[in-house]
Every structure is written in C-alpha cells, then in structure tokens.
Write a protein that holds these residues in place. Structure first.
Motif, PDB file in Angstrom:
ATOM      1  N   LYS A   1      -4.589  11.244  -1.850  1.00 12.50           N
ATOM      2  CA  LYS A   1      -5.849  10.579  -1.270  1.00 12.50           C
ATOM      3  C   LYS A   1      -5.607   9.757  -0.099  1.00 12.50           C
ATOM      4  O   LYS A   1      -6.560   9.832   0.820  1.00 12.50           O
ATOM      5  N   ILE A   2      -4.654   8.814  -0.287  1.00 10.72           N
ATOM      6  CA  ILE A   2      -4.505   7.787   1.005  1.00 10.72           C
ATOM      7  C   ILE A   2      -4.068   8.742   1.884  1.00 10.72           C
ATOM      8  O   ILE A   2      -4.266   8.332   3.413  1.00 10.72           O
TER       9      ILE A   2
ATOM     10  N   LEU B   1       0.834  -1.296  -0.073  1.00  9.21           N
ATOM     11  CA  LEU B   1      -0.042  -0.083  -0.051  1.00  9.21           C
ATOM     12  C   LEU B   1       0.819   1.332   0.094  1.00  9.21           C
ATOM     13  O   LEU B   1       0.555   2.012  -0.759  1.00  9.21           O
TER      14      LEU B   1
ATOM     15  N   ARG C   1      -7.020  10.010   3.848  1.00 11.14           N
ATOM     16  CA  ARG C   1      -7.875   8.960   4.403  1.00 11.14           C
ATOM     17  C   ARG C   1      -7.139   8.541   5.609  1.00 11.14           C
ATOM     18  O   ARG C   1      -7.622   8.392   6.542  1.00 11.14           O
TER      19      ARG C   1
ATOM     20  N   GLN D   1       3.731   1.417  -1.276  1.00 11.64           N
ATOM     21  CA  GLN D   1       4.609   1.503  -2.693  1.00 11.64           C
ATOM     22  C   GLN D   1       3.344   2.044  -3.529  1.00 11.64           C
ATOM     23  O   GLN D   1       3.774   3.121  -4.342  1.00 11.64           O
ATOM     24  N   TYR D   2       2.169   1.615  -3.405  1.00 18.28           N
ATOM     25  CA  TYR D   2       1.094   2.134  -4.277  1.00 18.28           C
ATOM     26  C   TYR D   2       0.861   3.667  -3.918  1.00 18.28           C
ATOM     27  O   TYR D   2       0.455   4.407  -4.981  1.00 18.28           O
TER      28      TYR D   2
ATOM     29  N   TYR E   1      -1.736  11.820  -6.916  1.00 17.45           N
ATOM     30  CA  TYR E   1      -3.084  11.693  -6.590  1.00 17.45           C
ATOM     31  C   TYR E   1      -3.271  10.772  -5.416  1.00 17.45           C
ATOM     32  O   TYR E   1      -3.829  11.029  -4.592  1.00 17.45           O
TER      33      TYR E   1
END
Lengths: 169, 277
Positions: free
Chosen positions: B38-39, B25, B42, B27-28, B34
């Motif tokens: 976003k992450i 996660l 959250r 890495q992503y 973006y």
C-alpha cells in the motif's frame, strides 16, 4: 508550578491504562479510545520543541513495543509534538510566550485545555486511522471511526485533564 | 558559513522530525506485505511524479540512442504485424500460414514504458515506470527490454505509474530453461553483484556449460525472453542438480525503455493454479 515528578507518575498511569485496559476493551472496531497522546499534549508548552519531540518518540516507541505497532504509534504521535503550538493557536487563540513567568497550560481554563486536547486528538486519530487502514475504499467508515474514537477518547481524557489541572499544572 | 549554521540551528527540529517520522513510517511499511504494497503504491505515485520531472531533462539528451532502439523495435513490430495479417487470412490446409497457430505469442500485448527511477545497489531493488492503471497496466505483468531481455514484473500500480520488482531483488524468483536443450531451472538473485544471478535445480542430464543461454519459462512472458548466459556450473551439495552462475543479459543500471507484457490468459492460468493449490 509544573510538578515534574507527579507528571511522571500520571504519564506512567496513562500508559498503563492504555496498554492493559483500554487496548483490551473490545467495544467496536470503530470505537477505540487512545489516551496516550495526552502524555505529549500536556507537557509544558514552554518546553523546547526538541524535548517534546524526543518525549513523543519515547512514548511512541513504548506503545509500539507494548502493542506491536511496528512504527504506527510513533509515526502518528511525532507530528503532534511539532504541531501542538499551532493546534493550541487554532483551538484557543493562545500563543506560547517564552518570556511568561507562569506556564501557559496552568493559566488556561480547563475548558480551553479540553478544546486544545480535542483538536490535537482529532489530528492524531486522523493520522493513526489513515495509516492503519491505508485505504480510502470506505471513506464514511473511516470518518466515523475517527470521530467516534475521538469523542470516546475525550470522555476518558476529561477526568485526567481535570486531575492534571488541579494537581500538576 | 555563519548564516548556514544559523539557518540549520533554526530548522534542526524540523529536520529531526522528518528523519524520525521517515524512520517510523519505513518501519511500519515493512511490518507486513499489505502495508508494504500500500505504502509503495502511494509513494510510487508521489515519487514518480517528482522523478518524472527531474529525469525529463536528462531524457532529452538520450534521444538519439532512444531513436535507434525505437527504430529497431518498429522493425520488429512490423514483422509481428505481418504475422497478424497472415493469421487473419483464410487458412488453407497445408499452407505455411497454419504454422503460425503453433505460436502462442499472439496472446501477449506489449506496452512501452519509460524508466522514471531505479535502484541497483540494494538487496530489494525496485524500478518505477511512467505507465499505470490508466494505461492498462496490472500487477504481475512481465517486463522486458526492447531487446527481449528479462527485467522483472509489475508488483504495484498507481494511476500513472507502476513499480517493478526487477531480477535484482532477493525476493525475485522466476522459472527458466536452457535454450540449447530445454531443461528447466529456477533463477534468483542472491544480492552480491548486479551483473550476476544464480540458476538452480538444473537437471544433471542437462550438462550445463559456460556460454549456454537461459531464457524465461513463465506464464507472465512469451518464449524467447533471455535471462542471461551461464558463466560456470557445478553440482550442488547433494549432487542431485546443477547450480550455475548466470551473467545477466540486461544491464539494469542503464535501463531506459522497457516493454510491459500482458498475457491475455494470465488470469485464467492463475485461477487454475490457485484451484490446484
């Protein structure tokens, strides 16, 4: 009797089809078949979870490297390795008994395997598309994408599962 | 000990899964601006709620020093209030009240916030505060200490929490000017020490010297916000400008209360800048 060598080639074929064929077919943004989780889902249920987890990691990394997912494929595939006994129980009512002489997937009817794979694919696709969009601005569109893609994935997966049942499990 | 080993043996697969999933996660999240934003937004909401509960206890013991800061801040706000009252009074030609119109500070609105969590030991540090969208916080608002020292600016906003990119982030960059002579410069952090930043592109005519103060020159913040003091300055390699080592005014590792600053005209300025670009 689970035929490991044949399974390896089936897994290889699934990945090749996913990377070179399915990922290049542009039907619609909301219709994306993803059959690669089958490689993890059809591994013997009696395997120790750590091996399934490491297999999922290997498959996820392969997909990320091949399709430029940057961790997206891995992060959506890893939970399946941990959750699949529960998915199996919820969809078919079957539990893994390590004392059994024959493999669980080989004892199950094709229809039951299909049901288990469909449940797992729904979980995977939900995780994948939620991580990909990272937005709940259009929830209906997200739900439609998950359901339609899962349905198409199952249509493509059906002959693979039948092949698995007849030649491997 | 034996029981502990047995327990770890029982849950090691789950621990391995959490570790691998976390790495994937992360890495992503870092794959694009973006996903990062976003992450971050959250995780800010979730992490903020958890950290808020934990730091609540510790915060209780720092109340005396907070009270002192608040008292000082109240005094400052009282002065601002006086100025507002003076502005709303009828303007008389030649009256000293007219001088207040030259001060653009009235465009700024201040929101007090409390630091929930922060890091200072990474290359890209972030601060989470307990004010969010619901409190009127928006992206790009400036953040300062109650003593008017630069902290950073808001990069991500959740419903009740906001993430701030502080000056201690290698991506951070802000305009500054020498308080003594008004020469402009650009301030950034190279990632070495949490107490020092770098001021670059200072004009050769500015003659920067040790001890000179550098304040913020940005549309996000009002004038008079201190960034730090020059420790040493030298010509750059091309001999076209000065580069100065800057001792930061703010000690971010002890940061507790901050003020989030809104420029009521920021949107207008941003639109104008975008139009020019």
């Amino acid at each position: 009797m689970f035929k490991q060598f044949t399974y390896f080639w089936l897994a290889f074929a699934i990945l090749v089809v996913q990377i070179f064929l399915l990922d290049n077919i542009s039907i619609a943004m909301w219709l994306r078949p993803m059959i690669f989780p089958l490689v993890v889902l059809l591994l013997p249920m009696e395997w120790r979870m750590v091996w399934t987890l490491l297999s999922a990691l290997a498959i996820g990394l392969t997909m990320d490297l091949a399709l430029g997912g940057s961790g997206l494929y891995t992060s959506s595939l890893l939970p399946l390795a941990v959750l699949r006994p529960w998915i199996m129980y919820l969809t078919t009512g079957r539990t893994v008994e390590h004392s059994d002489q024959s493999a669980l997937l080989s004892r199950m009817l094709t229809k039951q395997v299909m049901l288990y794979v469909a449940g797992a694919m729904l979980v995977h696709h939900t995780l994948f598309f939620m991580l990909e969009t990272l937005s709940f601005a259009s929830p209906m569109r997200l739900v439609a994408t998950i359901l339609c893609s899962t349905l198409l994935t199952m249509v493509v997966s059906a002959p693979i599962i039948q092949l698995y049942k007849s030649k491997i499990a | 000990m034996h029981r502990l080993i047995e327990f770890i043996k029982r849950i090691y697969v789950v621990l391995l899964f959490i570790l691998l999933e976390g790495i994937a996660l992360m890495q992503y999240a870092q794959s694009s601006p973006y996903t990062e934003a976003k992450i971050l937004s959250r995780t800010t909401a979730v992490g903020g709620a958890v950290s808020g509960a934990v730091t609540g206890v510790g915060h209780f013991f720092t109340l005396p020093s907070e009270n002192r800061k608040l008292t000082a801040r109240i005094a400052e706000l009282e002065q601002t209030l006086e100025r507002e009252r003076a502005l709303s009074a009828p303007v008389v030609e030649g009256d000293e009240v007219a001088a207040y119109f030259d001060d653009g500070d009235l465009n700024y609105r201040y929101y007090p916030a409390r630091v929930i969590s922060l890091t200072t030991n990474r290359e890209r540090n972030y601060i989470v505060v307990d004010r969010g969208e619901e409190d009127g916080i928006k992206r790009n608002m400036g953040v300062i200490t109650p003593n008017r020292e630069l902290v950073g600016y808001v990069v991500s906003v959740a419903e009740h929490y906001s993430a701030i990119m502080p000056i201690l982030n290698t991506k951070f960059n802000i305009g500054g000017r020498l308080t003594d002579n008004g020469y402009a410069c650009s301030v950034r952090w190279r990632g070495a020490s949490p107490h020092y930043a770098e001021a670059i592109d200072i004009s050769t005519y500015a003659e920067p010297k040790a001890g000179m103060a550098i304040e913020v020159s940005s549309e996000r913040l009002p004038s008079g916000v201190l960034i730090g003091y020059i420790e040493e300055a030298e010509h750059n390699a091309a001999q076209t400008a000065y580069t100065a080592k800057l001792r930061l005014a703010t000690n971010l590792s002890t940061l507790d209360n901050v003020l989030i600053v809104e420029n009521a005209h920021y949107g207008e300025i941003e639109a104008l800048t975008e139009e020019l670009e």
